[in-house]
Scaffold this active site. Structure first.
Site, short mmCIF file in Angstrom:
data_model
loop_
_atom_site.label_atom_id
_atom_site.label_comp_id
_atom_site.label_asym_id
_atom_site.label_seq_id
_atom_site.Cartn_x
_atom_site.Cartn_y
_atom_site.Cartn_z
N ASP A 57 0.78 -1.13 0.06
CA ASP A 57 -0.39 -0.36 0.02
C ASP A 57 0.55 1.36 0.20
O ASP A 57 1.73 1.30 0.80
CB ASP A 57 -0.97 -0.39 1.24
CG ASP A 57 -2.10 1.45 1.46
OD1 ASP A 57 -1.81 2.12 0.45
OD2 ASP A 57 -2.89 0.80 2.30
N SER A 136 -3.56 14.10 -13.06
CA SER A 136 -5.18 13.75 -13.80
C SER A 136 -5.43 15.76 -14.25
O SER A 136 -4.42 16.40 -13.62
CB SER A 136 -6.12 14.11 -12.90
OG SER A 136 -7.48 14.10 -13.63
N TYR A 149 -10.55 15.02 -4.70
CA TYR A 149 -9.61 13.84 -6.01
C TYR A 149 -8.76 15.07 -6.71
O TYR A 149 -7.40 15.27 -6.67
CB TYR A 149 -9.80 13.07 -7.62
CG TYR A 149 -9.34 13.02 -8.29
CD1 TYR A 149 -8.47 11.38 -8.19
CD2 TYR A 149 -8.86 13.35 -9.50
CE1 TYR A 149 -8.15 10.95 -8.93
CE2 TYR A 149 -8.27 13.07 -10.63
CZ TYR A 149 -8.17 11.10 -10.05
OH TYR A 149 -7.41 10.85 -11.24
N ILE A 182 -9.86 7.88 -19.52
CA ILE A 182 -9.08 6.84 -20.00
C ILE A 182 -9.61 5.68 -19.83
O ILE A 182 -10.35 5.75 -18.38
CB ILE A 182 -7.52 6.53 -18.98
CG1 ILE A 182 -6.80 8.36 -19.95
CG2 ILE A 182 -6.66 5.41 -20.05
CD1 ILE A 182 -6.92 8.47 -21.08
P1 NAD Z 1 -7.05 2.09 -11.75
O1 NAD Z 1 -8.50 1.98 -11.00
O2 NAD Z 1 -7.85 0.96 -13.01
O3 NAD Z 1 -5.98 1.32 -11.38
C1 NAD Z 1 -5.46 2.15 -9.85
C2 NAD Z 1 -4.64 1.14 -9.28
O4 NAD Z 1 -4.22 1.46 -8.25
C3 NAD Z 1 -5.71 -0.29 -9.50
O5 NAD Z 1 -4.94 -1.08 -10.35
C4 NAD Z 1 -5.59 -0.12 -7.93
O6 NAD Z 1 -5.61 -1.00 -6.65
C5 NAD Z 1 -3.80 0.77 -7.50
N1 NAD Z 1 -4.36 1.37 -5.76
C6 NAD Z 1 -5.11 1.91 -5.51
N2 NAD Z 1 -4.71 2.22 -4.22
C7 NAD Z 1 -3.80 1.96 -4.00
C8 NAD Z 1 -2.59 1.23 -2.86
N3 NAD Z 1 -3.41 2.27 -1.88
N4 NAD Z 1 -1.29 1.49 -2.86
C9 NAD Z 1 -1.19 0.74 -4.29
N5 NAD Z 1 -2.04 0.54 -5.25
C10 NAD Z 1 -2.84 1.19 -5.20
O7 NAD Z 1 -7.67 3.60 -12.27
P2 NAD Z 1 -6.14 4.07 -13.77
O8 NAD Z 1 -7.48 4.96 -14.28
O9 NAD Z 1 -5.48 2.77 -14.17
O10 NAD Z 1 -5.30 4.65 -12.94
C11 NAD Z 1 -3.97 5.09 -12.70
C12 NAD Z 1 -3.71 6.73 -12.32
O11 NAD Z 1 -4.30 7.64 -13.34
C13 NAD Z 1 -4.15 6.95 -10.80
O12 NAD Z 1 -3.26 7.80 -10.36
C14 NAD Z 1 -5.24 8.26 -11.72
O13 NAD Z 1 -5.83 8.86 -10.62
C15 NAD Z 1 -5.04 8.57 -12.82
N6 NAD Z 1 -5.72 9.13 -13.29
C16 NAD Z 1 -6.44 7.86 -14.65
C17 NAD Z 1 -7.25 8.49 -15.53
C18 NAD Z 1 -9.01 8.44 -16.01
O14 NAD Z 1 -9.36 8.56 -16.66
N7 NAD Z 1 -8.81 6.39 -15.50
C19 NAD Z 1 -7.75 9.94 -15.42
C20 NAD Z 1 -5.82 10.87 -14.83
C21 NAD Z 1 -6.10 10.22 -13.90
#
Ligand code: NAD
Length: 241
Positions: A57, A136, A149, A182
């Site tokens: 974590d 983001s 967020y 995304i």
């Molecule tokens: P996702 O939810 O598919 O993946 C996030 C991953 O982070 C998951 O595997 C989750 O288990 C892991 N995670 C969460 N809390 C954790 C912790 N405390 N310790 C270790 N791992 C942890 O989402 P994603 O879209 O792949 O997001 C990845 C990053 O991109 C994030 O930081 C998210 O904020 C950012 N992001 C995503 C988007 C989008 O639209 N998907 C847009 C902007 C930014």
């Protein structure tokens, strides 16, 4: 030259796409997540020792210390850190509890700090390293009902800029990728109707794919990123220009 890379939140989505990109280059990746699913496990099994999965974590300094110690014990040093682990919260500010707020900040912002704080001494000593923080576009422009967020990701952007200025003289380059919407599990957090409406507002009229974010990370981590310091690259289909 092959590199050693730590990727957080590598179990799925953008993190998994980043891992695939580096593994395809023949680099060595140590990935961390709360839990790994079948896809990540299968990739690790076929990567000939080039991908290690470590459950942990990022909001817990002890987990991060163990992760970094393990990566250094296995591979000698860390070339690149990709701070990707994150959680979304969509709630009106008046309904957001202190527990909600603390959790989002602890994972998205403090988790990013925990990891960069743990790898920096080694990078500074070697006068070499790249850190890429996934923020983001919402940390740049704000969004109603996403305040915690947005604050966490705005914090990641400010952290990126400040640490970048601090450690560039030591040969360590810190930058951020600020994705737009995304297509990952994170989007499932919102309703189909909300997502349909959001898609229509994107000038490109589609959500981005995880490998489009991995491409930006790969650029910042590679030779093309050698003069990038404290920059925020936002692949967002035109939503925030
Ligand atoms: P996702 O939810 O598919 O993946 C996030 C991953 O982070 C998951 O595997 C989750 O288990 C892991 N995670 C969460 N809390 C954790 C912790 N405390 N310790 C270790 N791992 C942890 O989402 P994603 O879209 O792949 O997001 C990845 C990053 O991109 C994030 O930081 C998210 O904020 C950012 N992001 C995503 C988007 C989008 O639209 N998907 C847009 C902007 C930014």
């Amino acid at each position: 030259m092959q590199k050693t890379i730590i990727v957080t939140g590598g179990g799925r989505g953008i993190g998994l796409a980043v891992i695939k990109r580096f593994v395809a280059d023949g680099d060595t990746v140590v990935a961390t997540d709360l839990k790994f699913g079948d896809e990540a496990k299968a990739l690790a099994a076929s990567a000939n020792g080039k991908l290690t999965l470590v459950e942990g974590d990022v909001s817990k300094p002890a987990d991060v210390a163990a992760l970094v110690a393990d990566a250094i014990a296995r591979h000698g040093h860390i070339d690149i850190l990709v701070n990707n682990a994150g959680v979304l919260l969509s709630k009106a500010t008046v309904d957001t509890t202190i527990e909600d707020w603390t959790r989002v900040i602890a994972i998205n912002l403090t988790g990013t700090w925990n990891c960069l704080h743990a790898v920096l001494p080694g990078m500074i000593a070697r006068r070499s390293g790249r850190i890429i923080n996934i923020s983001s576009e919402l940390g740049l422009i704000g969004f109603a009902t996403y305040a915690a967020y947005c604050a966490s990701k705005g914090g990641v952007i400010a952290l990126t800029k400040a640490v970048a200025k601090e450690v560039a003289p030591h040969g360590v380059l810190v930058n951020s990728v600020a994705p737009g919407p995304i297509e990952t599990d994170m989007l499932k957090y919102d309703t189909i109707e909300f997502n349909d409406e959001t898609r229509e507002q994107i000038p490109l009229r589609r959500f981005g794919q995880p490998d489009e974010i991995a491409a930006a990370v790969h650029f910042l981590a590679g030779p093309g990123g050698s003069y990038m310091v404290g920059q925020i690259i936002s692949p967002n289909g035109g939503t925030a220009i």
